[in-house]
Design a protein around this motif. Structure first.
Motif, PDB file in Angstrom:
ATOM      1  N   GLU A  24       0.823  -1.208   0.000  1.00 18.53           N
ATOM      2  CA  GLU A  24       0.000   0.000   0.000  1.00 18.53           C
ATOM      3  C   GLU A  24       0.858   1.260   0.000  1.00 18.53           C
ATOM      4  O   GLU A  24       0.584   2.221  -0.716  1.00 18.53           O
ATOM      5  CB  GLU A  24      -0.951   0.021   1.205  1.00 18.53           C
ATOM      6  N   GLY A  25       1.915   1.269   0.811  1.00 20.08           N
ATOM      7  CA  GLY A  25       2.809   2.420   0.859  1.00 20.08           C
ATOM      8  C   GLY A  25       3.540   2.642  -0.452  1.00 20.08           C
ATOM      9  O   GLY A  25       3.711   3.777  -0.904  1.00 20.08           O
ATOM     10  N   LEU A  26       3.977   1.562  -1.089  1.00 20.51           N
ATOM     11  CA  LEU A  26       4.653   1.682  -2.378  1.00 20.51           C
ATOM     12  C   LEU A  26       3.680   2.100  -3.476  1.00 20.51           C
ATOM     13  O   LEU A  26       4.030   2.887  -4.358  1.00 20.51           O
ATOM     14  CB  LEU A  26       5.352   0.366  -2.733  1.00 20.51           C
ATOM     15  N   ALA A  27       2.438   1.613  -3.415  1.00 22.01           N
ATOM     16  CA  ALA A  27       1.415   2.038  -4.383  1.00 22.01           C
ATOM     17  C   ALA A  27       1.152   3.533  -4.254  1.00 22.01           C
ATOM     18  O   ALA A  27       0.963   4.235  -5.257  1.00 22.01           O
ATOM     19  CB  ALA A  27       0.137   1.236  -4.197  1.00 22.01           C
ATOM     20  N   ALA A  28       1.156   4.047  -3.022  1.00 18.28           N
ATOM     21  CA  ALA A  28       0.973   5.480  -2.810  1.00 18.28           C
ATOM     22  C   ALA A  28       2.141   6.262  -3.420  1.00 18.28           C
ATOM     23  O   ALA A  28       1.939   7.332  -4.006  1.00 18.28           O
ATOM     24  CB  ALA A  28       0.838   5.782  -1.325  1.00 18.28           C
ATOM     25  N   LEU A  29       3.357   5.726  -3.311  1.00 12.06           N
ATOM     26  CA  LEU A  29       4.519   6.369  -3.939  1.00 12.06           C
ATOM     27  C   LEU A  29       4.390   6.380  -5.461  1.00 12.06           C
ATOM     28  O   LEU A  29       4.776   7.358  -6.113  1.00 12.06           O
ATOM     29  CB  LEU A  29       5.799   5.638  -3.560  1.00 12.06           C
ATOM     30  N   VAL A  30       3.872   5.301  -6.015  1.00 17.01           N
ATOM     31  CA  VAL A  30       3.688   5.237  -7.466  1.00 17.01           C
ATOM     32  C   VAL A  30       2.784   6.373  -7.921  1.00 17.01           C
ATOM     33  O   VAL A  30       3.092   7.080  -8.887  1.00 17.01           O
ATOM     34  CB  VAL A  30       3.101   3.866  -7.895  1.00 17.01           C
ATOM     35  N   LYS A  31       1.668   6.563  -7.221  1.00 17.68           N
ATOM     36  CA  LYS A  31       0.729   7.623  -7.601  1.00 17.68           C
ATOM     37  C   LYS A  31       1.309   9.011  -7.359  1.00 17.68           C
ATOM     38  O   LYS A  31       1.257   9.868  -8.235  1.00 17.68           O
ATOM     39  CB  LYS A  31      -0.571   7.476  -6.822  1.00 17.68           C
ATOM     40  N   ALA A  32       1.858   9.240  -6.163  1.00 18.04           N
ATOM     41  CA  ALA A  32       2.269  10.582  -5.776  1.00 18.04           C
ATOM     42  C   ALA A  32       3.573  11.036  -6.433  1.00 18.04           C
ATOM     43  O   ALA A  32       3.673  12.169  -6.882  1.00 18.04           O
ATOM     44  CB  ALA A  32       2.409  10.652  -4.256  1.00 18.04           C
ATOM     45  N   GLU A  33       4.566  10.163  -6.486  1.00 18.96           N
ATOM     46  CA  GLU A  33       5.888  10.599  -6.931  1.00 18.96           C
ATOM     47  C   GLU A  33       6.250  10.160  -8.344  1.00 18.96           C
ATOM     48  O   GLU A  33       7.047  10.810  -8.998  1.00 18.96           O
ATOM     49  CB  GLU A  33       6.948  10.121  -5.943  1.00 18.96           C
ATOM     50  N   MET A  34       5.677   9.042  -8.787  1.00 22.86           N
ATOM     51  CA  MET A  34       6.007   8.555 -10.121  1.00 22.86           C
ATOM     52  C   MET A  34       4.939   8.929 -11.142  1.00 22.86           C
ATOM     53  O   MET A  34       5.147   8.765 -12.339  1.00 22.86           O
ATOM     54  CB  MET A  34       6.219   7.037 -10.090  1.00 22.86           C
ATOM     55  N   GLY A  35       3.801   9.387 -10.659  1.00 23.26           N
ATOM     56  CA  GLY A  35       2.723   9.763 -11.568  1.00 23.26           C
ATOM     57  C   GLY A  35       2.125   8.584 -12.306  1.00 23.26           C
ATOM     58  O   GLY A  35       1.585   8.738 -13.393  1.00 23.26           O
ATOM     59  N   GLY A  36       2.203   7.405 -11.726  1.00 22.40           N
ATOM     60  CA  GLY A  36       1.712   6.198 -12.387  1.00 22.40           C
ATOM     61  C   GLY A  36       0.457   5.662 -11.737  1.00 22.40           C
ATOM     62  O   GLY A  36      -0.023   6.174 -10.730  1.00 22.40           O
ATOM     63  N   ASP A  37      -0.083   4.625 -12.339  1.00 21.60           N
ATOM     64  CA  ASP A  37      -1.267   3.945 -11.829  1.00 21.60           C
ATOM     65  C   ASP A  37      -0.846   2.561 -11.348  1.00 21.60           C
ATOM     66  O   ASP A  37      -0.518   1.698 -12.167  1.00 21.60           O
ATOM     67  CB  ASP A  37      -2.326   3.830 -12.915  1.00 21.60           C
ATOM     68  N   PRO A  38      -0.846   2.330 -10.037  1.00 18.32           N
ATOM     69  CA  PRO A  38      -0.392   1.033  -9.531  1.00 18.32           C
ATOM     70  C   PRO A  38      -1.306  -0.128  -9.915  1.00 18.32           C
ATOM     71  O   PRO A  38      -0.925  -1.281  -9.756  1.00 18.32           O
ATOM     72  CB  PRO A  38      -0.354   1.229  -8.018  1.00 18.32           C
ATOM     73  N   PHE A  39      -2.498   0.159 -10.454  1.00 18.78           N
ATOM     74  CA  PHE A  39      -3.439  -0.891 -10.830  1.00 18.78           C
ATOM     75  C   PHE A  39      -3.479  -1.117 -12.343  1.00 18.78           C
ATOM     76  O   PHE A  39      -4.398  -1.733 -12.863  1.00 18.78           O
ATOM     77  CB  PHE A  39      -4.838  -0.541 -10.308  1.00 18.78           C
ATOM     78  N   ILE A  54      15.628  -5.462  -3.430  1.00 16.95           N
ATOM     79  CA  ILE A  54      14.716  -4.948  -4.444  1.00 16.95           C
ATOM     80  C   ILE A  54      13.284  -5.320  -4.047  1.00 16.95           C
ATOM     81  O   ILE A  54      13.063  -6.372  -3.443  1.00 16.95           O
ATOM     82  CB  ILE A  54      15.085  -5.552  -5.825  1.00 16.95           C
ATOM     83  N   LYS A  55      12.339  -4.445  -4.351  1.00 20.88           N
ATOM     84  CA  LYS A  55      10.915  -4.746  -4.161  1.00 20.88           C
ATOM     85  C   LYS A  55      10.170  -4.381  -5.432  1.00 20.88           C
ATOM     86  O   LYS A  55      10.484  -3.384  -6.080  1.00 20.88           O
ATOM     87  CB  LYS A  55      10.322  -3.949  -2.997  1.00 20.88           C
ATOM     88  N   LEU A  56       9.196  -5.200  -5.757  1.00 26.56           N
ATOM     89  CA  LEU A  56       8.344  -4.964  -6.919  1.00 26.56           C
ATOM     90  C   LEU A  56       6.897  -4.943  -6.453  1.00 26.56           C
ATOM     91  O   LEU A  56       6.525  -5.732  -5.588  1.00 26.56           O
ATOM     92  CB  LEU A  56       8.458  -6.088  -7.950  1.00 26.56           C
ATOM     93  N   ILE A  57       6.100  -4.077  -7.044  1.00 25.75           N
ATOM     94  CA  ILE A  57       4.652  -4.183  -6.860  1.00 25.75           C
ATOM     95  C   ILE A  57       4.009  -4.187  -8.235  1.00 25.75           C
ATOM     96  O   ILE A  57       4.517  -3.574  -9.174  1.00 25.75           O
ATOM     97  CB  ILE A  57       4.047  -3.055  -5.988  1.00 25.75           C
ATOM     98  N   PHE A  58       2.912  -4.909  -8.356  1.00 26.99           N
ATOM     99  CA  PHE A  58       2.155  -4.938  -9.601  1.00 26.99           C
ATOM    100  C   PHE A  58       0.769  -5.488  -9.316  1.00 26.99           C
ATOM    101  O   PHE A  58       0.553  -6.246  -8.372  1.00 26.99           O
ATOM    102  CB  PHE A  58       2.866  -5.774 -10.684  1.00 26.99           C
ATOM    103  N   TRP A  59      -0.180  -5.079 -10.129  1.00 26.36           N
ATOM    104  CA  TRP A  59      -1.545  -5.553 -10.030  1.00 26.36           C
ATOM    105  C   TRP A  59      -1.645  -6.831 -10.837  1.00 26.36           C
ATOM    106  O   TRP A  59      -1.234  -6.891 -11.999  1.00 26.36           O
ATOM    107  CB  TRP A  59      -2.504  -4.508 -10.559  1.00 26.36           C
ATOM    108  N   TYR A  60      -2.201  -7.881 -10.231  1.00 26.64           N
ATOM    109  CA  TYR A  60      -2.267  -9.180 -10.891  1.00 26.64           C
ATOM    110  C   TYR A  60      -3.704  -9.614 -11.148  1.00 26.64           C
ATOM    111  O   TYR A  60      -4.034 -10.778 -11.029  1.00 26.64           O
ATOM    112  CB  TYR A  60      -1.516 -10.211 -10.043  1.00 26.64           C
ATOM    113  N   GLY A  61      -4.568  -8.666 -11.422  1.00 24.41           N
ATOM    114  CA  GLY A  61      -5.950  -8.993 -11.784  1.00 24.41           C
ATOM    115  C   GLY A  61      -6.878  -9.112 -10.607  1.00 24.41           C
ATOM    116  O   GLY A  61      -7.989  -8.590 -10.637  1.00 24.41           O
ATOM    117  N   THR A  62      -6.468  -9.779  -9.551  1.00 27.76           N
ATOM    118  CA  THR A  62      -7.336  -9.948  -8.390  1.00 27.76           C
ATOM    119  C   THR A  62      -6.763  -9.302  -7.135  1.00 27.76           C
ATOM    120  O   THR A  62      -7.408  -9.304  -6.096  1.00 27.76           O
ATOM    121  CB  THR A  62      -7.561 -11.445  -8.089  1.00 27.76           C
ATOM    122  N   GLY A  63      -5.549  -8.766  -7.227  1.00 22.97           N
ATOM    123  CA  GLY A  63      -4.954  -8.126  -6.064  1.00 22.97           C
ATOM    124  C   GLY A  63      -3.579  -7.585  -6.353  1.00 22.97           C
ATOM    125  O   GLY A  63      -2.973  -7.874  -7.381  1.00 22.97           O
TER     126      GLY A  63
END
Length: 118
Positions: A24-39, A54-63
């Motif tokens: 959730e915290g990394l998804a917030a960074l994606v939106k706020a600082e990277m200007g991206g859509d974490p979903f 290293i950490k990765l986040i990505f939306w996998y269809g159901t979560g």
């Protein structure tokens, strides 16, 4: 899980982030600082101050998925520390995730069509 393909979009945060953050915290960074859509299905890659994590986040269809990796020997090859975002190809991402030097991976040149005899 993640299978490198030509359609895989990978974005890298070039500066280090607080590795106590979860999905959730990394998804917030994606939106706020990277200007991206974490979903969007794009894989977002983050690094710690220590270059062996290293950490990765990505939306996998159901979560939202969170993947963390620590190299036992060596370090991930990162671009110079700066604020910003970089795009990697699927092949470059695959090399980065394996701990290889992703800068040595280049796109193939298109194959030439053979000329048939007249």
């Amino acid at each position: 899980m993640i299978g490198p393909s030509g359609t895989l979009r990978v974005m890298i945060a070039t500066g280090p982030v607080d590795f106590r953050k979860g999905a959730e915290g990394l998804a917030a960074l994606v939106k706020a600082e990277m200007g991206g859509d974490p979903f969007s299905g794009t894989v977002y890659v983050f690094r710690a101050k220590r270059t062996d994590r290293i950490k990765l986040i990505f939306w996998y269809g159901t979560g939202m998925c969170l993947v963390a990796k620590r190299l036992e020997d060596g370090e991930f090859r990162w671009p110079k520390m700066q604020d910003g975002v970089m795009h990697l190809t699927a092949a470059q991402f695959s090399a980065l995730f394996e701990g290889l030097d992703w800068k040595r991976v280049h796109a193939r040149e298109p194959a030439r069509v053979p000329v048939t005899p007249g």
